[in-house]
Design a protein around this motif. Sequence first.
Motif, PDB file in Angstrom:
ATOM      1  N   ALA A  11      71.817  63.997   0.332  1.00  0.00           N
ATOM      2  CA  ALA A  11      73.258  64.100   0.115  1.00  0.00           C
ATOM      3  C   ALA A  11      73.578  64.883  -1.154  1.00  0.00           C
ATOM      4  O   ALA A  11      74.412  65.794  -1.155  1.00  0.00           O
ATOM      5  N   GLU A  12      72.914  64.528  -2.243  1.00  0.00           N
ATOM      6  CA  GLU A  12      73.269  65.093  -3.540  1.00  0.00           C
ATOM      7  C   GLU A  12      72.820  66.541  -3.705  1.00  0.00           C
ATOM      8  O   GLU A  12      73.548  67.357  -4.279  1.00  0.00           O
ATOM      9  N   GLN A  13      71.624  66.855  -3.205  1.00  0.00           N
ATOM     10  CA  GLN A  13      71.095  68.202  -3.432  1.00  0.00           C
ATOM     11  C   GLN A  13      71.341  69.156  -2.269  1.00  0.00           C
ATOM     12  O   GLN A  13      71.406  70.375  -2.485  1.00  0.00           O
ATOM     13  N   HIS A  14      71.474  68.633  -1.049  1.00  0.00           N
ATOM     14  CA  HIS A  14      71.536  69.509   0.120  1.00  0.00           C
ATOM     15  C   HIS A  14      72.781  69.281   0.975  1.00  0.00           C
ATOM     16  O   HIS A  14      72.912  69.928   2.023  1.00  0.00           O
ATOM     17  N   HIS A  15      73.649  68.360   0.569  1.00  0.00           N
ATOM     18  CA  HIS A  15      74.896  68.090   1.299  1.00  0.00           C
ATOM     19  C   HIS A  15      74.648  67.694   2.750  1.00  0.00           C
ATOM     20  O   HIS A  15      75.399  68.063   3.655  1.00  0.00           O
ATOM     21  N   VAL A  16      73.575  66.956   2.974  1.00  0.00           N
ATOM     22  CA  VAL A  16      73.203  66.513   4.323  1.00  0.00           C
ATOM     23  C   VAL A  16      73.648  65.074   4.522  1.00  0.00           C
ATOM     24  O   VAL A  16      73.446  64.224   3.652  1.00  0.00           O
ATOM     25  N   ARG A  17      74.231  64.812   5.671  1.00  0.00           N
ATOM     26  CA  ARG A  17      74.650  63.458   6.028  1.00  0.00           C
ATOM     27  C   ARG A  17      73.450  62.682   6.564  1.00  0.00           C
ATOM     28  O   ARG A  17      72.694  63.191   7.391  1.00  0.00           O
ATOM     29  N   SER A  18      73.286  61.447   6.095  1.00  0.00           N
ATOM     30  CA  SER A  18      72.173  60.611   6.548  1.00  0.00           C
ATOM     31  C   SER A  18      72.680  59.264   7.026  1.00  0.00           C
ATOM     32  O   SER A  18      73.569  58.673   6.404  1.00  0.00           O
ATOM     33  N   THR A  19      72.080  58.784   8.107  1.00  0.00           N
ATOM     34  CA  THR A  19      72.306  57.413   8.559  1.00  0.00           C
ATOM     35  C   THR A  19      70.956  56.699   8.515  1.00  0.00           C
ATOM     36  O   THR A  19      70.009  57.111   9.182  1.00  0.00           O
ATOM     37  N   VAL A  20      70.876  55.655   7.703  1.00  0.00           N
ATOM     38  CA  VAL A  20      69.651  54.877   7.576  1.00  0.00           C
ATOM     39  C   VAL A  20      69.729  53.697   8.531  1.00  0.00           C
ATOM     40  O   VAL A  20      70.631  52.860   8.433  1.00  0.00           O
ATOM     41  N   LEU A  21      68.797  53.644   9.476  1.00  0.00           N
ATOM     42  CA  LEU A  21      68.680  52.510  10.388  1.00  0.00           C
ATOM     43  C   LEU A  21      67.592  51.599   9.837  1.00  0.00           C
ATOM     44  O   LEU A  21      66.420  51.994   9.752  1.00  0.00           O
ATOM     45  N   LEU A  22      67.957  50.394   9.462  1.00  0.00           N
ATOM     46  CA  LEU A  22      67.011  49.469   8.845  1.00  0.00           C
ATOM     47  C   LEU A  22      66.711  48.313   9.789  1.00  0.00           C
ATOM     48  O   LEU A  22      67.592  47.506  10.115  1.00  0.00           O
ATOM     49  N   VAL A  23      65.472  48.258  10.256  1.00  0.00           N
ATOM     50  CA  VAL A  23      65.017  47.109  11.041  1.00  0.00           C
ATOM     51  C   VAL A  23      64.860  45.938  10.080  1.00  0.00           C
ATOM     52  O   VAL A  23      64.259  46.069   9.014  1.00  0.00           O
ATOM     53  N   THR A  24      65.399  44.789  10.428  1.00  0.00           N
ATOM     54  CA  THR A  24      65.442  43.656   9.501  1.00  0.00           C
ATOM     55  C   THR A  24      64.662  42.462  10.039  1.00  0.00           C
ATOM     56  O   THR A  24      64.411  42.348  11.236  1.00  0.00           O
ATOM     57  N   THR A  25      64.327  41.564   9.109  1.00  0.00           N
ATOM     58  CA  THR A  25      63.686  40.299   9.475  1.00  0.00           C
ATOM     59  C   THR A  25      64.634  39.124   9.342  1.00  0.00           C
ATOM     60  O   THR A  25      64.332  38.027   9.810  1.00  0.00           O
ATOM     61  N   GLY A  26      65.755  39.338   8.654  1.00  0.00           N
ATOM     62  CA  GLY A  26      66.682  38.251   8.382  1.00  0.00           C
ATOM     63  C   GLY A  26      66.423  37.557   7.061  1.00  0.00           C
ATOM     64  O   GLY A  26      67.135  36.618   6.698  1.00  0.00           O
ATOM     65  N   ALA A  27      65.403  38.004   6.303  1.00  0.00           N
ATOM     66  CA  ALA A  27      65.099  37.377   5.011  1.00  0.00           C
ATOM     67  C   ALA A  27      66.173  37.741   3.992  1.00  0.00           C
ATOM     68  O   ALA A  27      66.563  38.901   3.890  1.00  0.00           O
ATOM     69  N   PRO A  28      66.671  36.757   3.207  1.00  0.00           N
ATOM     70  CA  PRO A  28      67.713  37.046   2.212  1.00  0.00           C
ATOM     71  C   PRO A  28      67.296  38.099   1.194  1.00  0.00           C
ATOM     72  O   PRO A  28      68.132  38.827   0.678  1.00  0.00           O
ATOM     73  N   SER A  29      66.017  38.175   0.887  1.00  0.00           N
ATOM     74  CA  SER A  29      65.551  39.095  -0.152  1.00  0.00           C
ATOM     75  C   SER A  29      65.708  40.558   0.234  1.00  0.00           C
ATOM     76  O   SER A  29      65.651  41.437  -0.619  1.00  0.00           O
ATOM     77  N   GLU A  30      65.912  40.865   1.513  1.00  0.00           N
ATOM     78  CA  GLU A  30      66.000  42.257   1.934  1.00  0.00           C
ATOM     79  C   GLU A  30      67.148  42.984   1.262  1.00  0.00           C
ATOM     80  O   GLU A  30      67.053  44.174   0.967  1.00  0.00           O
ATOM     81  N   SER A  31      68.243  42.292   0.988  1.00  0.00           N
ATOM     82  CA  SER A  31      69.391  42.941   0.372  1.00  0.00           C
ATOM     83  C   SER A  31      69.068  43.482  -1.010  1.00  0.00           C
ATOM     84  O   SER A  31      69.696  44.432  -1.485  1.00  0.00           O
ATOM     85  N   LYS A  32      68.055  42.908  -1.690  1.00  0.00           N
ATOM     86  CA  LYS A  32      67.699  43.368  -3.025  1.00  0.00           C
ATOM     87  C   LYS A  32      67.035  44.734  -2.993  1.00  0.00           C
ATOM     88  O   LYS A  32      66.954  45.415  -4.013  1.00  0.00           O
ATOM     89  N   LEU A  33      66.527  45.128  -1.838  1.00  0.00           N
ATOM     90  CA  LEU A  33      65.825  46.399  -1.738  1.00  0.00           C
ATOM     91  C   LEU A  33      66.770  47.572  -1.565  1.00  0.00           C
ATOM     92  O   LEU A  33      66.385  48.717  -1.766  1.00  0.00           O
ATOM     93  N   MET A  34      67.998  47.292  -1.183  1.00  0.00           N
ATOM     94  CA  MET A  34      68.917  48.356  -0.834  1.00  0.00           C
ATOM     95  C   MET A  34      69.800  48.712  -2.017  1.00  0.00           C
ATOM     96  O   MET A  34      70.639  47.928  -2.449  1.00  0.00           O
ATOM     97  N   ASN A  35      69.631  49.906  -2.568  1.00  0.00           N
ATOM     98  CA  ASN A  35      70.573  50.410  -3.557  1.00  0.00           C
ATOM     99  C   ASN A  35      71.790  50.941  -2.824  1.00  0.00           C
ATOM    100  O   ASN A  35      71.661  51.629  -1.814  1.00  0.00           O
TER     101      ASN A  35
END
Length: 478
Positions: free
Chosen positions: A33-57
């Motif tokens: 996005a910042e260097q190339h002006h490209v749109r990205s959609t991140v598909l994140l497969v989840t486990t449902g663990a509460p800690s997963e949210s800490k990984l996402m900036n």
Amino acid sequence: MDNSSSHNLHVVMLSSPEAGHVVPVVALANRLAEQHHVRSTVLLVTTGAPSESKLMNPPRERGLVETIWLPPVDISNLVDPSTKMMTLMCLMMREAVPVVRSAIAAMDRLPDALIVVYFGTDSLQIASEFNMPKFILCTSTAWFLAMSVYFPILDEQMKGPFIDESGHLKIPGCKPVRHEDAVDMMMDRDDQQYHEYLRIGRGLSLSDGILVNTCEDLEAKTLQAFTENDAMNSVCKSPVYPIGPLTRPVESTGFQSDLMDWLDKQPNHSVLFVSFGSGGVLSAEQTLELACGLELSQQRFVWVIRPPKKGHVNDALFPDNIEGTEDDYLPEGFLNRTKNIGILVPTWGQQVEILAHPATGGFMSHCGWNSTLESIVSGVPIIAWPLYAEQRMNATFLVEELGVAVRPEVLPTKKVVGREEIEKMVRTLMEHKDGQGMRDRMMQLKTRATNGLNEGGSSHASMRKILSIIEAKKNATN
């Protein structure tokens, strides 16, 4: 910057829930996005663990980066308590293919390319269905990628279990791999993860290119093998693009401000940061020896401490599953005796901010590649403490190739490292001229690696080549 996404390339990135994948995927989306002006959609497969949210900036370019949290898939009928983590991830990503397909089909505009992480190669078929370029993101080293690509050949050459072999595993054009450094997935031919690893190795060449989270200045010789070695070219049919380092940004969030205030009061390069990653848990005996070694060294430290868990083999996926308090597993009186020189951070630390702080002078690390790159871009040398996966290879690479780390004489997974050896390693890194030499070399690596990300740098140029391929395919289709 034009944030009108209708005029931009649109790339979908598929990540597993493993921290080593989520972090570089999100970093890549932000960089596109910042260097190339490209749109990205991140598909994140989840486990449902509460800690997963800490990984996402949170995305820094909100108009160009979107994250879709896919619902957890049910693999309970495919696993049991002994199932290894790699097998878990592969099964989870395989079962998620229909969900990924539905998510892409439902988008307001079909993407122009699909990038999947190492465990997500089953979803490459979706790109073929939608007639778009497909890429694999290897979130580890080029050395690990080379071994993975060549593993099917090694499987044919070797007889019996790999762990019983002597000598080295020879990979064309690359540094040989000692058997004790080989990844866990290679150790048992009867375990499902062995066959999952073999399957991935065979599938890596099914893509239009492999993006790897490294750079020319870190792994020039290995990267050269992918372009110039005939034996490697015969098994790796896909071009390899070094686009790293992909790391988390330093965020001034105010979280753990007491810790930051304490670091602000310490001399430059005087604090050892101790952390073994989201899944890194030591035994009770090793935790005790580490505490004693830190105390004996008399060095300042910040220790992200994870209590011994309940013993389930899959706990690395669920870091919230902990038990016990510091008094249960630390030496009696340790907290009181070290209160003026050390800080304990329970479970989760602000790693990139701590590494980037001027007071931090060393990093005792499990040598996960994310953590290694974060240490490199902060110019902080390492005490290598590998625990699993490819971390033993990373530790060897840091010590023998880059000269920016020190490690125990015996692997921590084979033997408890005693307090005296820990004290010696800490003092070497923090006090001795050898440690200063490592720090100087790490600062040089920092400069070269980060320069490669800028316009005209090698990693920036690799990313431009990939986007040119995507653009050409898009134009040909239209």
